[in-house]
Design an enzyme around this catalytic site. Structure first.
Site, PDB file in Angstrom:
ATOM      1  N   GLU A 322      65.746 114.307   1.605  1.00  0.00           N
ATOM      2  CA  GLU A 322      66.694 114.804   2.716  1.00  0.00           C
ATOM      3  C   GLU A 322      66.722 114.108   3.913  1.00  0.00           C
ATOM      4  O   GLU A 322      66.667 114.836   5.121  1.00  0.00           O
ATOM      5  CB  GLU A 322      66.369 116.461   3.062  1.00  0.00           C
ATOM      6  N   ASN A 365      65.930 111.537  -2.581  1.00  0.00           N
ATOM      7  CA  ASN A 365      66.579 112.600  -3.057  1.00  0.00           C
ATOM      8  C   ASN A 365      67.193 113.481  -1.672  1.00  0.00           C
ATOM      9  O   ASN A 365      66.729 113.739  -0.710  1.00  0.00           O
ATOM     10  CB  ASN A 365      65.322 113.524  -3.476  1.00  0.00           C
ATOM     11  N   HIS A 400      71.750 122.333  -5.830  1.00  0.00           N
ATOM     12  CA  HIS A 400      71.778 123.528  -5.506  1.00  0.00           C
ATOM     13  C   HIS A 400      73.333 124.101  -5.380  1.00  0.00           C
ATOM     14  O   HIS A 400      73.974 123.736  -4.553  1.00  0.00           O
ATOM     15  CB  HIS A 400      71.150 123.844  -4.364  1.00  0.00           C
ATOM     16  N   GLU A 429      66.735 119.332  -8.671  1.00  0.00           N
ATOM     17  CA  GLU A 429      66.494 120.562  -8.268  1.00  0.00           C
ATOM     18  C   GLU A 429      67.598 121.640  -8.802  1.00  0.00           C
ATOM     19  O   GLU A 429      67.954 122.539  -7.711  1.00  0.00           O
ATOM     20  CB  GLU A 429      66.351 120.815  -6.923  1.00  0.00           C
ATOM     21  N   ASP A 431      70.115 124.613  -9.416  1.00  0.00           N
ATOM     22  CA  ASP A 431      70.229 125.975  -9.785  1.00  0.00           C
ATOM     23  C   ASP A 431      71.382 126.483  -9.401  1.00  0.00           C
ATOM     24  O   ASP A 431      72.285 125.951  -8.804  1.00  0.00           O
ATOM     25  CB  ASP A 431      69.189 126.907  -9.212  1.00  0.00           C
TER      26      ASP A 431
END
Length: 630
Positions: A322, A365, A400, A429, A431
């Site tokens: 990030e 990432n 996400h 990651e 979801d």
């Protein structure tokens, strides 16, 4: 021990999925309550103060009955009532902890949370059970969350604390219960056998390696990512004092079950201890040559120790996490890392990681990489650093997302952007929240949201599999809905973003991945839509849409979708919240019109723009189900 579901149950589940209905589990076990504190006997019932505050039974306020527990004289937010549960909680069992809280009269509004303090060999650790929840003096509020003890401990207490103020508050009707675990389903396809183009993994804590969670993880997945155990605050909490107590058991589980490991993460602006960013005198770092040298030395020392500790056991590392802020002119996040070292912390991290872990894939990432400005900023950074010879092997896309955003086309553009760089791409990651915005909250996941989520997983996994030449792994940020960060972020509410539910049973989302034919939408007779233009002028128009619930069950909330055939754009709406991407529009209910009884109607209106033509849409879906058009 864990037997397959009876054939009749399997058929019932399949039938329910065909109609878009979320099925109940066969023979759901009843909760077993192990702690009840109602304070009706005039005592504190074993609750005690954590600091210098006063904790005592009171009849000044009560959620139920006439008594509660009053907490007064606080001088710190962490001070509050705590209860010893060392002899109550069993390792590997998931408990639901609920406490009702309200502030004392005159206390300033605050947020309260439920936490656990545990000690192992005298070392204290703290876990959050229920995240920050707004509380006031005006009403009782329930704090509720799930907790699994995953390690051996010699001290264990659950407690209530506040976020910002030290005002007095009351606690009442505390319960701790657990639901006996259901066996995992062994008569359904293994994800790892269906999706073979790349490894499919899950982010884990120690709880996911125990009991039926561990069985589910090993059965369906081929890789794991320690969610927090490898971050800086866990591995080097004090300078040059390294601890692998959290991560080592996870790596051992992975090795025992032949699971690959993604290391997450060596450098991040969050979950980094404060000492990392203090200068030689202990003051906060500023951008000086001395501080730059000190910070980079600390970074190098950290990576040399942590990455070397695991060697070839970790085949992929999220080296930096990030670092992009697309709102900045240069696209870089203004973290302390960047303020003191500019890009040198990224250069150092990858260079040292390559020296220490020469065979590992090294990943940069980030989240929201489907957003063009962020995607482009990350692309430019990676291109620049690779041109300098910095060993960045790949780009990690967190993914996400939610049931309404982003589109498949936006996600595909994200992947295609990085192809010219020749880098590995990984979904790191993933979801899919059942919520579209922070204003929504459901006591249980509605069937239409679970169906919409299944379509998102279906479409995204199909996209990733089409791009298997670029994508080398897909990781879900969690194993099942019983343990997800989205329960407390961005707001506290129960989310259901993963493939398995809170009882570890397969959801429609699971079938969206392994067999999309099992998620056929409900019949079209459940809804009827009327669309009409009520006014028009050059370049603009006003529209009204009426929804009729022609089904047998009441709607608890609704989302209506359509595509404009002539390039129209919604500019303003009322009685609903619109989202538009290209021609595709989804409007969700307002807070006051989500409930629609069988035979009932609701409506919303909007203003729009048009050029050339203003052709009406011809098809509408409600929660993924086709509607008749009237």
């Amino acid at each position: 021990m864990h037997l397959p579901l009876p054939a009749a149950c399997a058929l019932l589940t399949a039938a329910a999925l065909f109609t878009g209905v979320a099925p109940a589990h066969a023979a759901d076990p009843a909760p077993i309550t192990v702690v009840t504190s109602d304070f009706e006997d005039g005592t504190a019932q074993g609750w005690a103060a954590r600091g210098g505050e006063t904790v005592a039974a009171s009849d000044a306020a009560a959620h139920g009955g006439t008594g509660s527990l009053a907490v007064t004289g606080r001088t710190a937010g962490w001070q509050g009532p705590s209860l010893d549960v060392l002899d109550v909680f069993e390792k590997g069992t998931q408990y639901t902890v609920t406490a009702w809280v309200r502030l004392a009269d005159g206390a300033a509004a605050d947020s309260a949370r439920l936490s656990v303090e545990r000690h192992t060999a005298g070392v204290a650790s703290y876990d959050q059970v229920a995240g920050n929840t707004a509380v006031s003096a005006g009403a009782w509020v329930a704090l509720s969350g799930r907790y699994t003890l995953a390690t051996d401990v010699d001290f264990l207490r659950v407690y209530v604390e506040t976020a910002d103020t030290t005002g007095s508050f009351f606690v009442d009707d505390v319960t701790v219960s657990y639901v006996p675990a259901l066996p995992i389903q062994t008569d359904i396809p293994r994800i790892r056998d269906v999706v073979t183009e790349f490894p499919v993994g899950a982010a884990i804590t120690a709880a996911e390696t125990l009991g039926v969670h561990g069985e589910l993880l090993a059965r369906h997945f081929t890789s794991v990512t320690p969610g927090n155990a490898l971050k800086w605050d866990a591995t080097e909490p004090a300078e040059n004092s390294f601890s692998y107590a959290q991560a080592d058991p996870l790596i051992a589980y992975a090795k025992a079950n032949d699971l690959a490991v993604r290391g997450h993460t060596l450098v991040w602006h969050n979950q980094t201890p404060a000492w990392v960013f203090t200068d030689a005198a202990g003051a906060p770092m500023t951008a000086t040559a001395e501080n730059r040298a000190l910070l980079l030395a600390r970074l190098e020392n950290h990576i040399r120790n942590v990455a070397a500790h695991y060697g070839d056991d970790i085949a992929t590392w999220d080296v930096v996490n990030e670092v992009i802020d697309e709102s900045q002119p240069d696209g870089m996040r203004r973290s302390t890392w960047y303020a003191v070292t500019r890009l040198d912390y990224i250069r150092t991290a990858f260079t040292v990681a390559r020296e220490v872990a020469p065979h590992a894939k090294l990943i940069i990432n980030d989240y929201n990489t489907n957003v063009p400005a962020k995607r482009d900023a990350l692309f430019n950074l990676v291109a620049k650093l690779r041109a300098e010879g910095i060993p960045i092997d790949g780009v990690g896309h967190q993914v996400h997302i939610n049931i309404g955003w982003p589109t498949v086309a936006e996600t595909e553009a994200m992947l295609q952007k990085f192809v010219p760089l020749g880098v590995t791409q990984q979904i790191t990651e993933m979801d899919v929240s059942i919520y579209r915005d922070n204003s929504e909250s459901f006591p249980a996941p509605p069937a239409d949201r679970l169906l919409a989520q299944a379509y998102v997983y279906r479409d995204m996994l199909a996209l990733f599999r089409r791009h298997a030449g670029e994508i080398t792994s897909v990781t879900l940020w969690g194993l099942a809905d019983d343990n997800t960060w989205l329960d407390t972020f961005p707001v506290t509410r129960k989310d259901a973003p993963l493939l398995f539910d809170t009882m570890l049973q397969a959801k429609p989302a699971y079938w969206g991945v392994v067999d999309p034919s099992r998620i056929t939408p409900p019949a079209a007779s459940g809804c009827a839509v009327s669309y009409r233009v009520t006014g028009t002028w050059p370049g603009g128009f006003q529209g009204e849409v009426r929804i009729t619930n022609t089904g047998a069950a009441a709607l608890a909330g609704w989302s209506l979708s359509w595509s404009f055939p002539s390039g129209q754009r919604i500019t303003q709406a009322w009685n609903g919240t619109p989202r538009q991407s290209g021609a595709d529009v989804t409007v969700t209910n307002a807070a006051w019109n989500g409930a629609v009884a069988p035979g009932g109607t609701t409506s919303f209106g909007f203003l729009g723009s048009w050029t050339g033509a203003n052709t009406a849409p011809s098809a509408f879906t409600l929660g993924g189900a086709a509607c008749s058009v009237t």
